[in-house]
Design a protein around this motif. Structure first.
Motif, PDB file in Angstrom:
ATOM      1  N   SER A   1      -9.248   5.134   7.731  1.00  0.00           N
ATOM      2  CA  SER A   1      -9.106   4.328   7.713  1.00  0.00           C
ATOM      3  C   SER A   1     -10.242   2.831   6.621  1.00  0.00           C
ATOM      4  O   SER A   1      -9.133   1.829   6.883  1.00  0.00           O
ATOM      5  CB  SER A   1      -9.352   3.815   9.278  1.00  0.00           C
ATOM      6  OG  SER A   1     -10.536   4.195   9.417  1.00  0.00           O
ATOM      7  N   MET A   2     -11.016   3.374   7.134  1.00  0.00           N
ATOM      8  CA  MET A   2     -12.247   2.819   6.302  1.00  0.00           C
ATOM      9  C   MET A   2     -11.189   3.026   4.473  1.00  0.00           C
ATOM     10  O   MET A   2     -11.497   1.368   3.457  1.00  0.00           O
ATOM     11  CB  MET A   2     -13.374   2.673   5.901  1.00  0.00           C
ATOM     12  CG  MET A   2     -13.968   3.051   7.433  1.00  0.00           C
ATOM     13  SD  MET A   2     -15.590   2.947   7.329  1.00  0.00           S
ATOM     14  CE  MET A   2     -16.264   2.203   9.301  1.00  0.00           C
ATOM     15  N   THR A   3     -10.661   3.600   4.171  1.00  0.00           N
ATOM     16  CA  THR A   3     -10.492   3.438   3.161  1.00  0.00           C
ATOM     17  C   THR A   3      -8.683   3.352   2.721  1.00  0.00           C
ATOM     18  O   THR A   3      -8.818   2.865   1.250  1.00  0.00           O
ATOM     19  CB  THR A   3     -10.076   5.250   2.474  1.00  0.00           C
ATOM     20  OG1 THR A   3     -10.955   6.261   2.928  1.00  0.00           O
ATOM     21  CG2 THR A   3     -10.030   5.349   1.304  1.00  0.00           C
ATOM     22  N   LEU A   4      -8.849   2.197   3.517  1.00  0.00           N
ATOM     23  CA  LEU A   4      -7.626   1.048   3.217  1.00  0.00           C
ATOM     24  C   LEU A   4      -8.378   0.101   2.245  1.00  0.00           C
ATOM     25  O   LEU A   4      -7.009   0.103   1.814  1.00  0.00           O
ATOM     26  CB  LEU A   4      -7.134   1.396   4.211  1.00  0.00           C
ATOM     27  CG  LEU A   4      -5.813   0.954   4.790  1.00  0.00           C
ATOM     28  CD1 LEU A   4      -4.660   0.662   4.289  1.00  0.00           C
ATOM     29  CD2 LEU A   4      -6.177  -0.792   5.890  1.00  0.00           C
ATOM     30  N   LEU A   5      -9.099   0.149   2.739  1.00  0.00           N
ATOM     31  CA  LEU A   5      -9.400  -1.714   1.787  1.00  0.00           C
ATOM     32  C   LEU A   5      -9.474  -1.191   0.107  1.00  0.00           C
ATOM     33  O   LEU A   5      -9.368  -2.088  -0.735  1.00  0.00           O
ATOM     34  CB  LEU A   5     -10.684  -1.702   1.677  1.00  0.00           C
ATOM     35  CG  LEU A   5     -11.314  -2.014   2.853  1.00  0.00           C
ATOM     36  CD1 LEU A   5     -12.888  -2.084   3.385  1.00  0.00           C
ATOM     37  CD2 LEU A   5     -10.639  -3.637   3.092  1.00  0.00           C
ATOM     38  N   SER A   6      -9.522   0.340  -0.584  1.00  0.00           N
ATOM     39  CA  SER A   6      -9.129   0.840  -2.087  1.00  0.00           C
ATOM     40  C   SER A   6      -7.426   0.489  -2.271  1.00  0.00           C
ATOM     41  O   SER A   6      -7.360   0.404  -3.107  1.00  0.00           O
ATOM     42  CB  SER A   6      -9.196   2.208  -2.131  1.00  0.00           C
ATOM     43  OG  SER A   6     -11.021   2.263  -1.854  1.00  0.00           O
ATOM     44  N   GLY A   7      -6.864   0.713  -1.204  1.00  0.00           N
ATOM     45  CA  GLY A   7      -5.030   0.214  -1.502  1.00  0.00           C
ATOM     46  C   GLY A   7      -4.736   2.088  -1.850  1.00  0.00           C
ATOM     47  O   GLY A   7      -3.743   2.136  -2.241  1.00  0.00           O
TER      48      GLY A   7
ATOM     49  N   THR B   1       1.254  -1.379   0.110  1.00  0.00           N
ATOM     50  CA  THR B   1       0.120   0.035   0.242  1.00  0.00           C
ATOM     51  C   THR B   1       0.418   1.491   0.128  1.00  0.00           C
ATOM     52  O   THR B   1       1.826   1.477   0.702  1.00  0.00           O
ATOM     53  CB  THR B   1      -1.112  -0.117   1.661  1.00  0.00           C
ATOM     54  OG1 THR B   1      -1.823  -1.214   1.167  1.00  0.00           O
ATOM     55  CG2 THR B   1      -1.652   1.640   0.938  1.00  0.00           C
TER      56      THR B   1
ATOM     57  N   SER C   1     -16.532   0.539  -2.556  1.00  0.00           N
ATOM     58  CA  SER C   1     -16.074  -0.339  -1.930  1.00  0.00           C
ATOM     59  C   SER C   1     -17.404  -1.445  -0.689  1.00  0.00           C
ATOM     60  O   SER C   1     -18.474  -0.567  -0.857  1.00  0.00           O
ATOM     61  CB  SER C   1     -14.711  -0.075  -1.398  1.00  0.00           C
ATOM     62  OG  SER C   1     -14.949   0.461   0.226  1.00  0.00           O
ATOM     63  N   SER C   2     -16.643  -2.207  -0.244  1.00  0.00           N
ATOM     64  CA  SER C   2     -18.083  -2.251   1.063  1.00  0.00           C
ATOM     65  C   SER C   2     -18.536  -1.421   1.990  1.00  0.00           C
ATOM     66  O   SER C   2     -19.318  -1.590   2.872  1.00  0.00           O
ATOM     67  CB  SER C   2     -17.605  -4.102   1.837  1.00  0.00           C
ATOM     68  OG  SER C   2     -16.675  -4.116   2.076  1.00  0.00           O
ATOM     69  N   ASN C   3     -17.174  -0.405   2.114  1.00  0.00           N
ATOM     70  CA  ASN C   3     -17.483   0.666   2.870  1.00  0.00           C
ATOM     71  C   ASN C   3     -17.855   2.231   2.619  1.00  0.00           C
ATOM     72  O   ASN C   3     -17.335   2.897   3.055  1.00  0.00           O
ATOM     73  CB  ASN C   3     -16.327   0.619   4.090  1.00  0.00           C
ATOM     74  CG  ASN C   3     -15.919  -0.516   4.605  1.00  0.00           C
ATOM     75  OD1 ASN C   3     -17.470  -1.380   5.390  1.00  0.00           O
ATOM     76  ND2 ASN C   3     -14.651  -1.203   5.179  1.00  0.00           N
TER      77      ASN C   3
END
Length: 558
Positions: free
Chosen positions: A154-160, A42, A170-172
């Protein structure tokens, strides 16, 4: 320091204006990005973006900062720490520019938190109890937005990645949208986070001219403007924002109509215009929102500079009931204030007309609820009402202060910013209309076209025709309006009162209760104190008592 800083800011303003013109002519943006560190595939980039909207906004901020710093050289002339004040203002300006230029979610937090810290230091600048309480209230409410922004990071971390210019679903995504929305609402003082904005008037007037025109309060709106392509995917975002923005408009307009503090009236007018900008975002018109953001910054900074000039010459009194007949004493200041208030009301061909009229006509075209439609019109009329009410009491009322109070505004540190800002309070609307907007045609029935000027006219004559309206004996109604629908006591006293009551009960029952009685009646305590007082000349007894008091607790602890 305080002489050189305005010149540096003026040079930066010219550079940003030239760059914005180049970006407009060539129709492109510049995006710079380089990798700082890579954590588990990341990457964290340091990003900067130079686009048309960002550079126009930076030019506006630097132009207002230049005028405010010139104004503060005279307004803060008796201050011993003028250099420190200038450095804090520069830190504030730098934080706002970082928020605009950094499109990276994590690095954007540097500017976001810098705004919070520097605004707190500027609000408590006078170092008294009211300034400290206002600064703490501002800091704590803005901290709510900081927490939600960190959660969205912190939730945007799933996007990379954390690039706000290219966010995808995304799911969040729904939770991220809610968190960004709450962060923007706290920074722009929307209901229920509105109470900090009038409290921030404890800051020096030059700070108010900067904070309430183009920097702190507009940071939340500009954040939502940057995220708008992502946020507008969710229909619930527009519905929630429309409800809270219209309520904020109504609450601020009604509250301003009952205030007598000059700076609070102007601050509540800012809150009303922030609600109008948020409403424009909620109605799928982000460009109109940005347009009004620029024009509002111009005439609101002028209004604060004029108010600060009046406050400076009347021994720092802010009560409009004790200031009157200024049009004969300070004609230039009153003329500039009249221009700013007319632009705020949306009088044709001034700066506020071009943007405000577009937003109001857009609300007519959109399929909005009838309740929202009535609230928007009522708030527009109240804007003219409190503007002309303030002008009536300041300029067109009989003289109330002593006749031997002789003053006039001949200082160039006051006159030069007023003339410069007055020019742009008149012309910036037309200039931005040519630069920003494509040819826009709104076809409305004649009745709806005439509705807006009619409402403004009725609101402007209301203070002259029925000034007895707000002398009602219904004190509860007046208190609810002046306290911003009880938001001020709810966010101040009611949060402190329970903890204060508990601490008083603990103090009275423990410190002044059983603990005091137990120690007073304990046999060896009485014996030791009697031994001390009876033989206070005997040094051996004193040493023995000290040893006894030190050793006995050690044995007990062991």
């Amino acid at each position: 320091m305080y002489i050189l800083t305005p010149l540096i800011i003026m040079m930066m303003m010219f550079c940003s204006t030239i760059m914005s013109m180049l970006l407009l002519i060539n129709n492109y943006s510049i995006f710079i990005e380089w990798e700082i560190i890579n954590i588990n595939s990341t990457p964290i980039f340091f990003s900067m973006i130079f686009d048309l909207y960002g550079m126009i906004f930076i030019s506006t901020i630097l132009f207002i900062s230049f005028n405010v710093l010139i104004f503060s050289n005279q307004y803060m002339i008796n201050d011993l720490f003028l250099n420190r004040f200038t450095k804090l203002v520069c830190l504030f300006i730098l934080s706002m520019n970082m928020l605009i230029l950094f499109p990276h979610f994590m690095i954007l937090m540097i500017g976001w938190d810098g705004l919070g810290v520097s605004s707190f230091l500027l609000i408590i600048y006078f170092q008294n109890s009211s300034s400290l309480s206002a600064g703490m209230l501002t800091m704590l409410i803005n901290r709510i937005g900081d927490v939600f922004l960190i959660l969205s990071i912190s939730m945007t971390l799933l996007s990379g990645h954390w690039n706000i210019m290219s966010m995808w679903n995304s799911s969040n995504s729904l939770m991220i949208m809610f968190f960004i929305l709450i962060a923007g609402m706290t920074k722009s003082a929307q209901i229920p986070f509105s109470s900090w904005l009038p409290a921030a008037m404890e800051a020096p007037t030059p700070v108010s001219a900067l904070v309430h025109s183009s920097t702190l309060v507009t940071a939340g709106i500009f954040l939502l403007f940057r995220f708008y392509p992502f946020l507008s995917q969710f229909l619930i975002f527009n519905k929630i924002l429309l409800i809270f923005s219209t309520l904020t408009m109504l609450m601020a307009s009604m509250s301003a109509s009952t205030q007598f503090d000059m700076k609070k009236i102007i601050a509540l007018s800012t809150l009303s215009q922030l609600g109008l900008m948020m409403m424009s975002l909620a109605m799928f018109s982000p460009l109109f929102c940005f347009f009004h953001l620029i024009t509002h910054a111009m005439f609101k900074a002028l209004l604060f500079i004029c108010a600060g000039t009046v406050i400076f010459y009347v021994n720092h009194s802010q009560d409009i009931r004790s200031i009157s007949n200024l049009n004969k004493i300070m004609p230039l200041t009153c003329s500039s204030m009249l221009i700013a208030n007319l632009a705020l009301c949306g009088i044709p061909f001034l700066a506020g007309f071009f943007s405000k009229d577009l937003i109001l006509e857009e609300s007519f075209i959109k399929n909005t609820n009838m309740i929202f439609f009535v609230i928007i019109l009522f708030s527009t009329g109240l804007t003219a009402n409190y503007s002309f009410r303030m002008m009536k009491m300041l300029m067109w009322s009989p003289q109330l202060f002593f006749p031997f109070k002789n003053f006039m505004n001949l200082n160039m540190n006051f006159i030069f910013p007023m003339i410069l800002m007055s020019f742009f309070a008149i012309s910036s609307g037309a200039l931005m209309n040519w630069i920003l907007l494509p040819p826009t045609y709104m076809f409305l029935p004649m009745m709806m076209k005439l509705m807006i000027p009619s409402i403004i006219f009725l609101g402007s004559i209301f203070p002259f025709m029925s000034s007895f309206f707000f002398k009602s004996s219904n004190l509860f109604f007046l208190y609810s309006l002046s306290s911003m629908w009880f938001l001020t006591p709810l966010s101040n006293q009611n949060f402190i009162k329970p903890s204060m009551n508990i601490s008083i009960q603990i103090f009275s029952s423990v410190d002044q209760g059983w603990l005091e009685n137990f120690l007073n009646n304990f046999f060896f305590t009485k014996f030791l104190f009697s031994m001390y007082f009876s033989s206070h000349l005997n040094i051996i007894n004193k040493l023995m008592m000290m040893i006894f008091l030190i050793i006995i607790p050690l044995f007990l602890l062991y």
